[in-house]
Design a protein around this motif. Structure first.
Motif, PDB file in Angstrom:
ATOM      1  N   GLU A 153     -62.735 -60.642 -40.704  1.00 30.52           N
ATOM      2  CA  GLU A 153     -63.420 -61.670 -39.929  1.00 30.52           C
ATOM      3  C   GLU A 153     -63.256 -63.081 -40.473  1.00 30.52           C
ATOM      4  O   GLU A 153     -63.374 -64.051 -39.728  1.00 30.52           O
ATOM      5  N   LYS A 154     -63.020 -63.224 -41.764  1.00 27.17           N
ATOM      6  CA  LYS A 154     -62.886 -64.559 -42.335  1.00 27.17           C
ATOM      7  C   LYS A 154     -61.859 -64.571 -43.462  1.00 27.17           C
ATOM      8  O   LYS A 154     -61.547 -63.514 -44.036  1.00 27.17           O
ATOM      9  N   VAL A 155     -61.343 -65.744 -43.741  1.00 28.55           N
ATOM     10  CA  VAL A 155     -60.416 -65.893 -44.863  1.00 28.55           C
ATOM     11  C   VAL A 155     -61.187 -65.634 -46.156  1.00 28.55           C
ATOM     12  O   VAL A 155     -62.231 -66.243 -46.392  1.00 28.55           O
ATOM     13  N   PRO A 156     -60.723 -64.729 -47.013  1.00 26.29           N
ATOM     14  CA  PRO A 156     -61.464 -64.403 -48.243  1.00 26.29           C
ATOM     15  C   PRO A 156     -61.591 -65.601 -49.180  1.00 26.29           C
ATOM     16  O   PRO A 156     -60.627 -66.343 -49.382  1.00 26.29           O
ATOM     17  N   THR A 157     -62.772 -65.776 -49.722  1.00 29.58           N
ATOM     18  CA  THR A 157     -62.982 -66.815 -50.733  1.00 29.58           C
ATOM     19  C   THR A 157     -63.465 -66.213 -52.052  1.00 29.58           C
ATOM     20  O   THR A 157     -63.533 -66.909 -53.059  1.00 29.58           O
ATOM     21  N   THR A 158     -63.828 -64.915 -52.047  1.00 32.33           N
ATOM     22  CA  THR A 158     -64.256 -64.213 -53.258  1.00 32.33           C
ATOM     23  C   THR A 158     -63.413 -62.956 -53.421  1.00 32.33           C
ATOM     24  O   THR A 158     -62.767 -62.493 -52.469  1.00 32.33           O
ATOM     25  N   TYR A 159     -63.453 -62.377 -54.619  1.00 38.12           N
ATOM     26  CA  TYR A 159     -62.666 -61.174 -54.845  1.00 38.12           C
ATOM     27  C   TYR A 159     -63.194 -59.992 -54.042  1.00 38.12           C
ATOM     28  O   TYR A 159     -62.408 -59.158 -53.558  1.00 38.12           O
ATOM     29  N   GLU A 160     -64.499 -59.897 -53.873  1.00 33.44           N
ATOM     30  CA  GLU A 160     -65.057 -58.813 -53.070  1.00 33.44           C
ATOM     31  C   GLU A 160     -64.556 -58.891 -51.627  1.00 33.44           C
ATOM     32  O   GLU A 160     -64.237 -57.872 -51.008  1.00 33.44           O
ATOM     33  N   GLU A 161     -64.483 -60.102 -51.104  1.00 33.26           N
ATOM     34  CA  GLU A 161     -63.957 -60.272 -49.742  1.00 33.26           C
ATOM     35  C   GLU A 161     -62.472 -59.929 -49.682  1.00 33.26           C
ATOM     36  O   GLU A 161     -61.987 -59.383 -48.681  1.00 33.26           O
ATOM     37  N   LEU A 162     -61.742 -60.231 -50.752  1.00 32.96           N
ATOM     38  CA  LEU A 162     -60.320 -59.899 -50.791  1.00 32.96           C
ATOM     39  C   LEU A 162     -60.122 -58.383 -50.847  1.00 32.96           C
ATOM     40  O   LEU A 162     -59.224 -57.838 -50.180  1.00 32.96           O
ATOM     41  N   LYS A 163     -60.956 -57.686 -51.621  1.00 27.19           N
ATOM     42  CA  LYS A 163     -60.873 -56.223 -51.672  1.00 27.19           C
ATOM     43  C   LYS A 163     -61.200 -55.605 -50.314  1.00 27.19           C
ATOM     44  O   LYS A 163     -60.570 -54.630 -49.889  1.00 27.19           O
TER      45      LYS A 163
END
Length: 432
Positions: free
Chosen positions: A164-174
């Motif tokens: 849903e969004k461009v990752p800005t944290t590692y958790e979002e990247l995972k």
């Protein structure tokens, strides 16, 4: 007159006529100055247009350009310079490479003063400073400023995967990696076989764990075994262990492999690169024409690499992406400086800036191209913001320490203990 004599007379007359028409052409070519130029930038497509324009403006100068991919270029240049067969003009990076080739390069400050009197008023002082050794030698003229580390991202594929969004944290990247894998895509295409990419990443991310620590360690003011560097190496290892990077990333080069075989081929959602690669955010960018993302009309954007620290801090690093040096053995320094000026403050600089290859070093140049991508202006603004507010240089100056970090990163990515590998970096520092 016999027929034989007539034929001989005709042949001699034709030969004289041919010599009269051919001679001026040879004389014109002989009057031209030919300068050999080696680098990894400009790209082949860029160089054809840029060099043609320079030669049009300077008909008495010919540029013989040889382009080589970056890692191979470094090797080739080292051999040529050591044997005294190096080119008249050559591209360099700041940091370790700048220090290595300073003995082979003319002091650009002196050349500038002699052949381009007002260059100091035109070219960014910060950029020139990054091209200057500790003893005050300006090794080359800066051409572009770029930031590291970034991700090109495919918004079309993100939507398909439910990211849903461009990752800005590692958790979002995972989370993005898990969703990409469900749809059969690689999350981040990374050319981890290339050491310059890896060490650039290390410098940037270490600043997130403790700002400026990496620069202090390089000066010997603190140990490389400090926790902030262990955290950085552990974060690097996680990118491999958690499936963020493609399988076999340690054997993949950034260009052309990660770019062409993964991102441009629509096999990855993201591509690890630097701000110089923002061009594909424009659908009319020539680089993506004929590729899968170009054919599909995918929406492309660029963002800063997500934070790897728990507090979510993002620290940009930036610096001169390429400088142009003049060989001390160059016999035509005045002609060489005409090309340097063209690339740093002339149409060559404008072309690169419009191509979004990097931010300008010339105070006379600004982006004058079109904005035709959905995420292009947003990407330009984000990249320019972090480049302008960078916490430090993306390159280290100590070549032996930088090499030790690169070797350690390769080993850590392959499963070695981060703390143990950092001890080897400290050993190299202590031995100096």
């Amino acid at each position: 007159m016999s027929n034989m004599k007539k034929r001989i007379s005709v042949i001699m007359a034709a030969a004289m006529a041919m010599s009269m028409t051919v001679t001026p052409i040879h004389a014109e070519e002989a009057d031209k100055v030919t300068l050999s130029f080696w680098s990894w930038l400009p790209t082949t497509d860029q160089s054809e247009e840029m060099i043609a324009e320079f030669e049009k403006q300077n008909p008495d100068i010919k540029i013989d350009y040889t382009r080589t991919e970056q890692d191979d270029y470094f090797e080739k240049l080292q051999v040529a310079m050591a044997s005294g067969t190096g080119p008249d003009l050559f591209g360099l990076t700041t940091g370790a490479m700048e220090e290595q080739y300073a003995p082979f390069a003319e002091d650009m400050s002196g050349l500038g003063d002699e052949y381009w009197s007002d260059w100091k008023d035109i070219i960014s002082e910060t950029a020139v400073e990054q091209c200057t050794t500790e003893d005050g030698t300006v090794v080359g003229m800066p051409l572009l400023v770029a930031g590291m580390t970034d991700l090109l991202y495919n918004k079309t594929l993100m939507d398909e995967c439910g990211i849903e969004k461009v990752p800005t944290t590692y958790e979002e990247l995972k989370d993005a990696a898990a969703k990409a894998k469900e749809k059969g895509y690689v999350c981040v295409a990374a050319g981890a076989a290339e050491d310059w990419v890896n060490s650039d990443w290390f410098v940037q991310i270490s600043n997130e764990f403790e700002e400026n620590a990496v620069y202090e360690a390089e000066k010997g003011e603190r140990p490389w075994t400090d926790q902030c560097f262990v955290d950085t190496m552990t974060a690097w290892q996680n990118l491999f262990n958690d499936g963020i990077f493609e399988d076999g990333a340690l054997g993949v080069k950034t260009y052309p492999d990660a770019r062409d075989q993964y991102f441009f081929a629509r096999k990855s959602i993201f591509f690890l690169t630097g701000s110089w690669h923002i061009g594909p955010t424009s659908p009319s960018n020539s680089e993506i024409q004929g590729t899968e993302i170009g054919n599909q009309g995918d929406t492309i954007g660029m963002c800063v690499f997500p934070s790897m620290s728990e507090d979510g801090k993002i620290c940009g690093t930036a610096g001169v992406d390429i400088m142009l040096a003049v060989n001390k053995d160059c016999k035509e320094k005045e002609a060489a400086m005409k090309f340097v000026q063209f690339m740093a403050d002339g149409d060559g600089q404008q072309y690169w800036v419009n191509y979004l290859q990097g931010a300008p070093v010339s105070k006379n140049i600004s982006y004058a191209g079109t904005v035709d991508g959905e995420l292009q202006q947003q990407s330009i603004d984000e990249v320019n913001s972090y480049v302008s507010n960078a916490v430090g240089n993306r390159k280290l100056s100590n070549s032996e320490v930088e090499t030790a970090i690169q070797v350690a990163m390769q080993n850590v990515a392959a499963g070695a203990n981060p703390a143990d590998e950092l001890k080897t970096v400290q050993d190299v520092q202590d031995a100096q």
